[in-house]
Enzyme design. Structure first.
Site: not given
Ligand code: GLA
Length: 390
Positions: A37, A69, A127-128, A164, A176, A226
């Site tokens: 969103t 790292s 991992s997200g 980014e 994020d 994405y």
């Molecule tokens: C990734 C992107 C965020 C967001 C999410 C999905 O984490 O970096 O900006 O769009 O996906 O909600």
């Protein structure tokens, strides 16, 4: 020994003693609800975690960047220079650091001395949970502290997103970097991505915990998928704007959308837009439910969010679906959904504390059986934004 002392010692071993050596931390994040969103002018509801990225940094006298790292020991010290701020595939994770230095310069804040920098992250990689955004915000925080730039934490989030988008080529939204830069212990952030207005909301989970299940699926084509979702939403917006006066998909309520959705002739585009609109409404309702202490309702909305991400937005895949659908079968699970971009990565579940072991066993066994490799589970706590530790 604490992590900060350990990494300090490792820094001295790698880069040598002397000078003003400083230690920092920036969290990872998990999004509780409001997925895909943030580039549609909608709401998100993420929180920062107590796991994240640690860094030790020292200014240099020359213009060299020497970056190491301990999560990627095999790559050794990756060297670079302030006069060569470009992304290179072989520069790997250091592209996130360089991207921030580049972005500061673009914003008129030129870094004129190099750095020795060591990182250690205890967020599972890829991992997200936003290990990359964590590195970005952390780098910005370090630059502010070492070089005295006058930037707020919100600026650090925006600079992180800018780098980014423009340096690393992922068209991400603000969620994020915002969640990481603005994080607060035991609070989630209810952010309107159209205006950047936000409110903290206490997450009081009496007798429950947030459990992250990590699919361990390699992310593969995630970045290109994405960007594809993002342009599908842009297409939908363009079409809908011919009918209604809106700036973003987030301006529409589900009812308004339903009235005009057949303007979108392409079924795929229609489903993408539907997710964006409905997910935004779900996020607003979820925060209301949480504020009213109705955690059952919050959990139901999490589940609905997953269904929409699976069926309409199509960003889940068998790994995330297995984790979530198996979680739904376990007693004591209040809600469970994929979190982050999708296409691999993690799920987030709210689980009643006495059932957590059973959750890990049941979901873990079913996942291994169906997918052929194991998932990992982390019980997480909501933590603060970036800080200097030493
Ligand atoms: C990734 C992107 C965020 C967001 C999410 C999905 O984490 O970096 O900006 O769009 O996906 O909600």
């Amino acid at each position: 020994m604490e992590i900060k002392d350990n990494i300090f010692g490792a820094f001295v071993n790698t880069f040598g003693e002397g000078g003003d050596i400083r230690v920092y931390f920036a969290p990872g994040r998990v999004n509780l609800i409001g997925e895909h969103t943030d580039y549609n002018g909608g709401h998100v509801f993420p929180c920062a975690l107590t796991i994240g990225t640690y860094a030790v940094a020292r200014q240099r006298r020359d213009r060299r960047l020497r970056l190491f790292s301990s999560n990627f020991r095999d790559l050794g010290i990756i060297e670079s220079d302030l006069d060569d701020l470009k992304p290179y595939p072989e520069a790997d994770w250091t592209n996130y650091v360089k991207g921030i230095i580049w972005a500061f310069k673009e914003k008129g804040m030129e870094v004129d001395k190099g750095m020795d920098l060591m990182l250690y992250g205890n967020i599972p990689n890829g991992s997200g949970l936003s290990s990359s955004a964590s590195v970005e915000v952390l780098t910005g925080f370090i630059l502010r502290d070492l070089f005295g730039f006058d930037v707020t934490n919100l600026d650090l989030a925006l600079i992180g997103q800018f780098s980014e988008n423009k340096f690393n080529g992922v068209n991400c939204g603000i969620m994020d970097q915002f969640a990481i830069a603005m994080g607060k212990k035991e609070q989630a952030m209810f952010l309107d991505t159209a205006t950047l207005d936000y409110k903290y909301a206490p997450v009081k989970l009496a007798g429950m915990k947030i459990v992250i299940s990590c699919s361990n699926k390699k992310r593969g084509l995630a970045d290109s998928k994405y960007n594809e979702r993002r342009s599908e939403c842009e297409k939908a917006l363009e079409e809908l704007k011919k009918k209604v006066d809106i700036e973003t998909l987030g301006d529409l309520t589900p009812e308004e959308f339903d009235k005009i959705s057949d303007t979108l002739k392409d079924e795929v585009i229609r489903k993408r837009a539907k997710h964006a609109v409905y997910e935004n409404a779900r996020t607003v309702s979820a925060v209301e439910a949480l504020n009213a202490n109705d955690i059952t309702r919050f959990g139901q909305l999490m589940n609905e969010s997953h269904v929409s991400l699976r069926d309409d937005y199509e960003v889940t895949g068998i790994e995330l679906d297995t984790l979530v659908e198996e979680a739904w079968k376990v007693e004591g699970v209040v809600g469970s959904r994929m979190t982050g971009a999708g296409f691999g990565g993690c799920t987030v579940s709210i689980v009643k504390t006495p059932y957590i072991d059973r959750f890990k066993e049941a979901v873990g066994a079913a996942y291994l059986e169906r997918i052929g490799y194991a998932a990992d589970f982390y019980v997480v706590e909501i933590g603060d934004g970036p800080s200097r530790l030493k």
